[in-house]
Design an enzyme around this catalytic site. Structure first.
Site, PDB file in Angstrom:
ATOM      1  NE  ARG A 229      -4.223  -1.362  -0.091  1.00 58.91           N
ATOM      2  CZ  ARG A 229      -4.317  -2.313  -1.013  1.00 58.91           C
ATOM      3  NH1 ARG A 229      -3.307  -2.534  -1.829  1.00 58.91           N
ATOM      4  NH2 ARG A 229      -5.418  -3.026  -1.119  1.00 58.91           N
ATOM      5  CG  HIS A 277      -2.389  -0.444  -7.474  1.00 57.58           C
ATOM      6  ND1 HIS A 277      -2.850   0.379  -6.470  1.00 57.58           N
ATOM      7  CD2 HIS A 277      -2.505  -1.714  -6.983  1.00 57.58           C
ATOM      8  CE1 HIS A 277      -3.251  -0.345  -5.443  1.00 57.58           C
ATOM      9  NE2 HIS A 277      -3.047  -1.620  -5.729  1.00 57.58           N
TER      10      HIS A 277
END
Length: 314
Positions: A229, A277
């Site tokens: 994250r 991502h």
């Protein structure tokens, strides 16, 4: 036993069709198109949902996070105290392990150096250290971290993991809690971050922690890899470390704000690999089948799998 979806950045109609086919005896609806009988909705599948959805569905029993991370939900003050289920899918785990292993090998086998030489038409070999001489450290030994650790151990890297609670896996050294974080970083040549985003992990990888990584290892300097994250890292500290040479290289798949702004100096770093991502994108059909399987189990009276500890945030 109705099911509602509140999804951002997903093709909601496709997910509705997929889940409706798997759960033909239940009504599956999308929040964005309106819910016909809100009081009959017992399950919510969510990804960065409209916070208003919780109050509008008073009969909710279980919430599913459509992804491995749950911080998009736990950060919402409107989130009710209901069972929250995170997705644990073998395909998602396998894809994360692929990306982590690939990035580790790119730095270990000096790909950035050879790519620059290719562009300059330079034919020059460099000493290649054995994997057994390279110390890999993984922040976070949950489902994703442990699978990556086992894969890298199989390649003969010297693997250790750091976690909030003790882990016991053959051949993988375990460090636990804040008291052992510095010792963990001091022995790590390639630092892999697979931590969840919680208040305790916010900007955990900062300038002070990066400075704890050694320059005495086989690679000649530490490498930082993050597919967990973005909120767990200080991007300005990473950029500064890459510029100064504190970090020899980095691979980043996640950022505090996405997409990464085109003004970010990280784009200009020649020793930094950036991906958008995509490390652990999973098969939509597999995720839909997981949700459907969990719902069938709940209706048989079974406890849902992979429940989130709302106090810990993961």
């Amino acid at each position: 036993m109705n099911l509602v979806l509140s999804l951002k950045n997903f093709n909601e109609p496709e997910w509705i069709d997929r889940l409706q086919a798997l759960l033909p005896n239940r009504k599956v609806e999308g929040w964005n198109n309106g819910v016909s009988v809100p009081e009959k909705a017992e399950y919510l599948v969510a990804w960065k949902p409209d916070p208003a959805v919780f109050a509008a569905l008073p009969g909710l029993k279980v919430i599913f996070s459509l992804g491995a991370g749950v911080d998009h939900l736990t950060s919402l003050p409107e989130l009710p105290r209901l069972p929250l289920v995170r997705i644990v899918d073998p395909d998602l785990t396998s894809r994360m392990t692929e990306w982590v292993t690939f990035q580790t090998l790119l730095h270990h086998r000096q790909h950035l150096t050879y790519a620059a030489q290719q562009e300059a038409k330079v034919w020059q070999a460099h000493r290649q250290w054995a994997a057994k001489d390279v110390r890999v450290g993984i922040l976070g030994l949950g489902e994703l971290g442990l699978n990556s650790a086992i894969a890298l151990k199989a390649l003969r890297f010297k693997v250790a993991g750091w976690s909030r609670t003790p882990k016991n896996t053959d051949g993988i050294e375990s460090f636990v809690g804040d008291d052992q974080l510095e010792a963990f970083l001091n022995r790590t040549d390639i630092l892999i971050n697979l931590l969840p985003s919680t208040p305790a992990t916010h900007k955990l990888v900062n300038a002070d922690r990066l400075a704890m990584l050694p320059h005495t290892g086989a690679l000649g300097g530490p490498v930082y890899i993050n597919a967990g994250r973005g909120a767990t890292q200080d991007e300005s500290a990473i950029e500064a470390a890459l510029t100064s040479g504190q970090l020899k290289g980095a691979s980043l798949d996640v950022f505090a704000i996405e997409p990464l702004a085109d003004t970010s100096p990280l784009w200009q770093q020649k020793n930094c690999i950036i991906t958008p991502h995509v490390a652990a994108e999973s098969d939509p059909q597999a995720l839909s089948e997981y949700v459907a399987q969990q719902i069938r189990g709940i209706e048989r009276g079974e406890t849902p799998e992979n429940l989130v500890d709302l106090e810990a945030g993961y």
